[in-house]
Design a protein around this motif. Structure first.
Motif, mmCIF file in Angstrom:
data_model
loop_
_atom_site.group_PDB
_atom_site.id
_atom_site.type_symbol
_atom_site.label_atom_id
_atom_site.label_comp_id
_atom_site.label_asym_id
_atom_site.label_seq_id
_atom_site.Cartn_x
_atom_site.Cartn_y
_atom_site.Cartn_z
ATOM 1 N N VAL A 184 0.834 -1.209 0.000
ATOM 2 C CA VAL A 184 0.000 0.000 0.000
ATOM 3 C C VAL A 184 0.865 1.254 0.000
ATOM 4 O O VAL A 184 0.574 2.236 -0.708
ATOM 5 C CB VAL A 184 -0.950 -0.018 1.211
ATOM 6 N N LEU A 185 1.923 1.246 0.780
ATOM 7 C CA LEU A 185 2.822 2.407 0.809
ATOM 8 C C LEU A 185 3.435 2.659 -0.563
ATOM 9 O O LEU A 185 3.512 3.803 -1.031
ATOM 10 C CB LEU A 185 3.922 2.181 1.849
ATOM 11 N N LEU A 186 3.875 1.596 -1.224
ATOM 12 C CA LEU A 186 4.451 1.754 -2.559
ATOM 13 C C LEU A 186 3.412 2.254 -3.560
ATOM 14 O O LEU A 186 3.719 3.108 -4.415
ATOM 15 C CB LEU A 186 5.027 0.417 -3.026
ATOM 16 N N ALA A 187 2.181 1.721 -3.461
ATOM 17 C CA ALA A 187 1.132 2.172 -4.380
ATOM 18 C C ALA A 187 0.788 3.633 -4.153
ATOM 19 O O ALA A 187 0.567 4.397 -5.112
ATOM 20 C CB ALA A 187 -0.108 1.299 -4.201
ATOM 21 N N ALA A 188 0.748 4.056 -2.882
ATOM 22 C CA ALA A 188 0.432 5.453 -2.594
ATOM 23 C C ALA A 188 1.526 6.385 -3.105
ATOM 24 O O ALA A 188 1.247 7.443 -3.697
ATOM 25 C CB ALA A 188 0.232 5.623 -1.085
ATOM 26 N N ARG A 214 -7.529 11.808 1.363
ATOM 27 C CA ARG A 214 -8.790 11.057 1.341
ATOM 28 C C ARG A 214 -9.060 10.448 -0.028
ATOM 29 O O ARG A 214 -9.609 9.353 -0.134
ATOM 30 C CB ARG A 214 -9.944 11.977 1.736
ATOM 31 N N LEU A 215 -8.669 11.157 -1.088
ATOM 32 C CA LEU A 215 -8.858 10.617 -2.432
ATOM 33 C C LEU A 215 -8.042 9.340 -2.637
ATOM 34 O O LEU A 215 -8.525 8.372 -3.219
ATOM 35 C CB LEU A 215 -8.469 11.667 -3.469
ATOM 36 N N PHE A 216 -6.815 9.368 -2.148
ATOM 37 C CA PHE A 216 -5.964 8.190 -2.274
ATOM 38 C C PHE A 216 -6.466 7.036 -1.417
ATOM 39 O O PHE A 216 -6.555 5.899 -1.873
ATOM 40 C CB PHE A 216 -4.523 8.550 -1.885
ATOM 41 N N GLN A 217 -6.743 7.310 -0.156
ATOM 42 C CA GLN A 217 -7.112 6.231 0.749
ATOM 43 C C GLN A 217 -8.450 5.607 0.362
ATOM 44 O O GLN A 217 -8.665 4.414 0.573
ATOM 45 C CB GLN A 217 -7.153 6.730 2.193
ATOM 46 N N ARG A 219 -9.563 5.246 -2.744
ATOM 47 C CA ARG A 219 -9.295 4.362 -3.877
ATOM 48 C C ARG A 219 -8.629 3.071 -3.426
ATOM 49 O O ARG A 219 -8.996 1.970 -3.843
ATOM 50 C CB ARG A 219 -8.400 5.097 -4.884
ATOM 51 N N ILE A 220 -7.613 3.195 -2.565
ATOM 52 C CA ILE A 220 -6.880 2.033 -2.099
ATOM 53 C C ILE A 220 -7.763 1.141 -1.232
ATOM 54 O O ILE A 220 -7.704 -0.093 -1.307
ATOM 55 C CB ILE A 220 -5.613 2.476 -1.348
ATOM 56 N N ALA A 221 -8.602 1.755 -0.391
ATOM 57 C CA ALA A 221 -9.500 0.958 0.447
ATOM 58 C C ALA A 221 -10.480 0.159 -0.406
ATOM 59 O O ALA A 221 -10.759 -1.016 -0.120
ATOM 60 C CB ALA A 221 -10.259 1.868 1.407
ATOM 61 N N PHE A 222 -10.985 0.787 -1.469
ATOM 62 C CA PHE A 222 -11.921 0.076 -2.347
ATOM 63 C C PHE A 222 -11.233 -1.092 -3.042
ATOM 64 O O PHE A 222 -11.777 -2.197 -3.135
ATOM 65 C CB PHE A 222 -12.496 1.053 -3.370
ATOM 66 N N ASP A 223 -10.018 -0.855 -3.572
ATOM 67 C CA ASP A 223 -9.289 -1.929 -4.246
ATOM 68 C C ASP A 223 -8.967 -3.063 -3.282
ATOM 69 O O ASP A 223 -9.059 -4.245 -3.631
ATOM 70 C CB ASP A 223 -7.997 -1.394 -4.856
ATOM 71 N N THR A 224 -8.560 -2.702 -2.056
ATOM 72 C CA THR A 224 -8.236 -3.726 -1.062
ATOM 73 C C THR A 224 -9.454 -4.548 -0.686
ATOM 74 O O THR A 224 -9.393 -5.779 -0.584
ATOM 75 C CB THR A 224 -7.640 -3.067 0.188
ATOM 76 N N ALA A 278 -5.055 -1.001 5.061
ATOM 77 C CA ALA A 278 -4.620 -0.314 3.845
ATOM 78 C C ALA A 278 -4.996 1.160 3.878
ATOM 79 O O ALA A 278 -4.230 2.025 3.431
ATOM 80 C CB ALA A 278 -5.239 -0.989 2.622
ATOM 81 N N THR A 279 -6.177 1.470 4.410
ATOM 82 C CA THR A 279 -6.608 2.866 4.498
ATOM 83 C C THR A 279 -5.679 3.673 5.390
ATOM 84 O O THR A 279 -5.258 4.785 5.047
ATOM 85 C CB THR A 279 -8.047 2.935 5.034
ATOM 86 N N ILE A 280 -5.359 3.125 6.544
ATOM 87 C CA ILE A 280 -4.475 3.832 7.483
ATOM 88 C C ILE A 280 -3.077 3.989 6.883
ATOM 89 O O ILE A 280 -2.464 5.064 6.974
ATOM 90 C CB ILE A 280 -4.421 3.077 8.823
ATOM 91 N N ALA A 281 -2.573 2.908 6.260
ATOM 92 C CA ALA A 281 -1.229 2.986 5.672
ATOM 93 C C ALA A 281 -1.179 4.006 4.539
ATOM 94 O O ALA A 281 -0.211 4.776 4.421
ATOM 95 C CB ALA A 281 -0.813 1.599 5.158
ATOM 96 N N ALA A 282 -2.222 4.038 3.704
ATOM 97 C CA ALA A 282 -2.255 5.005 2.604
ATOM 98 C C ALA A 282 -2.328 6.433 3.133
ATOM 99 O O ALA A 282 -1.652 7.333 2.609
ATOM 100 C CB ALA A 282 -3.450 4.713 1.704
ATOM 101 N N ARG A 283 -3.124 6.658 4.145
ATOM 102 C CA ARG A 283 -3.244 8.014 4.704
ATOM 103 C C ARG A 283 -1.914 8.493 5.273
ATOM 104 O O ARG A 283 -1.487 9.630 5.024
ATOM 105 C CB ARG A 283 -4.325 8.019 5.791
ATOM 106 N N ILE A 284 -1.243 7.618 6.021
ATOM 107 C CA ILE A 284 0.042 8.002 6.611
ATOM 108 C C ILE A 284 1.070 8.293 5.524
ATOM 109 O O ILE A 284 1.810 9.290 5.576
ATOM 110 C CB ILE A 284 0.535 6.890 7.553
#
Length: 294
Positions: A184-188, A214-217, A219-224, A278-284
């Motif tokens: 997730v970090l790499l994708a973000a 929020r836009l990133f997290q 998208r990533i949360a939905f994919d996850t 994934a949401t938390i990791a993307a936000r951070i």
């Protein structure tokens, strides 16, 4: 691509829906597939270990090794009678000679049915609680030459192996969770590099880092979640199939590996847990990277 920070807008995404999104979904499906399999293994092994402890903690076998049949039978009858009177003994019975002969048939053949063949008397004892030592002392008073075998003692290597497999499954789940966070970090970060110019425009329009994150997290949360549900369903189908095969074997020990209803519920919570991770990791990751660029 349409960008909007309005929560009522039909499109609130920042990441592409192209190959990167499909790759992310497949990666999460594989991650959850492996995680659910590891979780099923861990839960099944923990359940089987607990069942083994409950069944063997108070079980022991008394062997009366006496070549004289009459004396052996008399000692066995006295052993069953006296041990049955003890308050700590829940059940005591002598194992049938025909049953012992059937157990020895693979090694002795029909010779095990010979009545002249000296065979020890086997008495199965089930003890309430953990007062096994008192029962052993009583058995030695009745027949000083008896052999006592605690089931938990000679099955301790099996229990140790099952416990090791349980914690190995837990370790695998933690490793996969860490790998998921790294993906997730790499994708973000890749998304930030791809949309660098768009993010600068959004900043000039007054958008905050939190709004962009929020836009990133999202998208990533939905994919996850999408990939996780697919991987979870595939893994649960495989677990259900393997559990049916284990039941068909007819082994009491392997039957203890079967999952209970609450175990299935815990496995169904894994895709939600990974989506939250994934949401938390993307936000951070996004907030840290945006903070460094300012």
């Amino acid at each position: 691509m349409i960008l909007s920070l309005n929560p009522n807008a039909p499109d609130r995404r920042l990441l592409d829906e192209g190959r990167r999104t499909r790759a992310m979904t497949w990666i999460m499906a594989i991650m959850l597939f492996l995680t659910v399999l590891a979780g099923a293994l861990g839960l099944g092994m923990f359940a089987a270990t607990g069942q083994l402890d409950r069944e063997l903690s108070g079980r022991l076998t008394v062997q009366i090794v006496e070549p004289v049949a009459s004396l052996r039978d008399a000692q066995a009858a006295a052993m069953v009678r006296e041990l049955g009177r003890l308050p700590a003994v829940a059940r005591v019975r002598e194992v049938d000679r025909a049953h012992l002969a059937e157990l020895l048939r693979p090694w002795l053949g029909d010779a095990g049915l010979d009545p002249d063949l000296p065979m020890p008397a086997m008495i199965d004892v089930e003890v309430r609680g953990s007062d096994v030592a008192a029962v052993e002392q009583a058995a030695r008073r009745i027949a000083p030459g008896v052999r006592l075998d605690r089931h938990a003692q000679w099955l301790s290597p099996v229990r140790s192996f099952m416990s090791t497999m349980s914690w190995l499954a837990v370790s695998l789940m933690l490793l996969i969770a860490g790998a998921t966070a790294a993906v997730v970090l790499l994708a973000a970060r890749a998304g930030l590099d791809t949309h660098r110019d768009t993010i600068e425009v959004l900043h000039m329009l007054g958008s905050t880092d939190v709004q962009i994150a929020r836009l990133f997290q999202r998208r990533i949360a939905f994919d996850t979640l999408l990939g996780g549900l697919a991987g979870t369903v595939a893994a649960l189908v495989l677990v259900w199939f393997l559990q049916g095969r284990l039941s068909a074997v007819g082994s009491e020990m392997l039957g203890g590996v079967a999952l209970q209803r609450h175990d299935w519920f815990l496995l169904l919570l894994l895709p939600l847990s990974f989506a939250l991770l994934a949401t938390i990791a993307a936000r951070i990751a996004v907030l840290r990277n945006l903070g460094r660029r300012l």
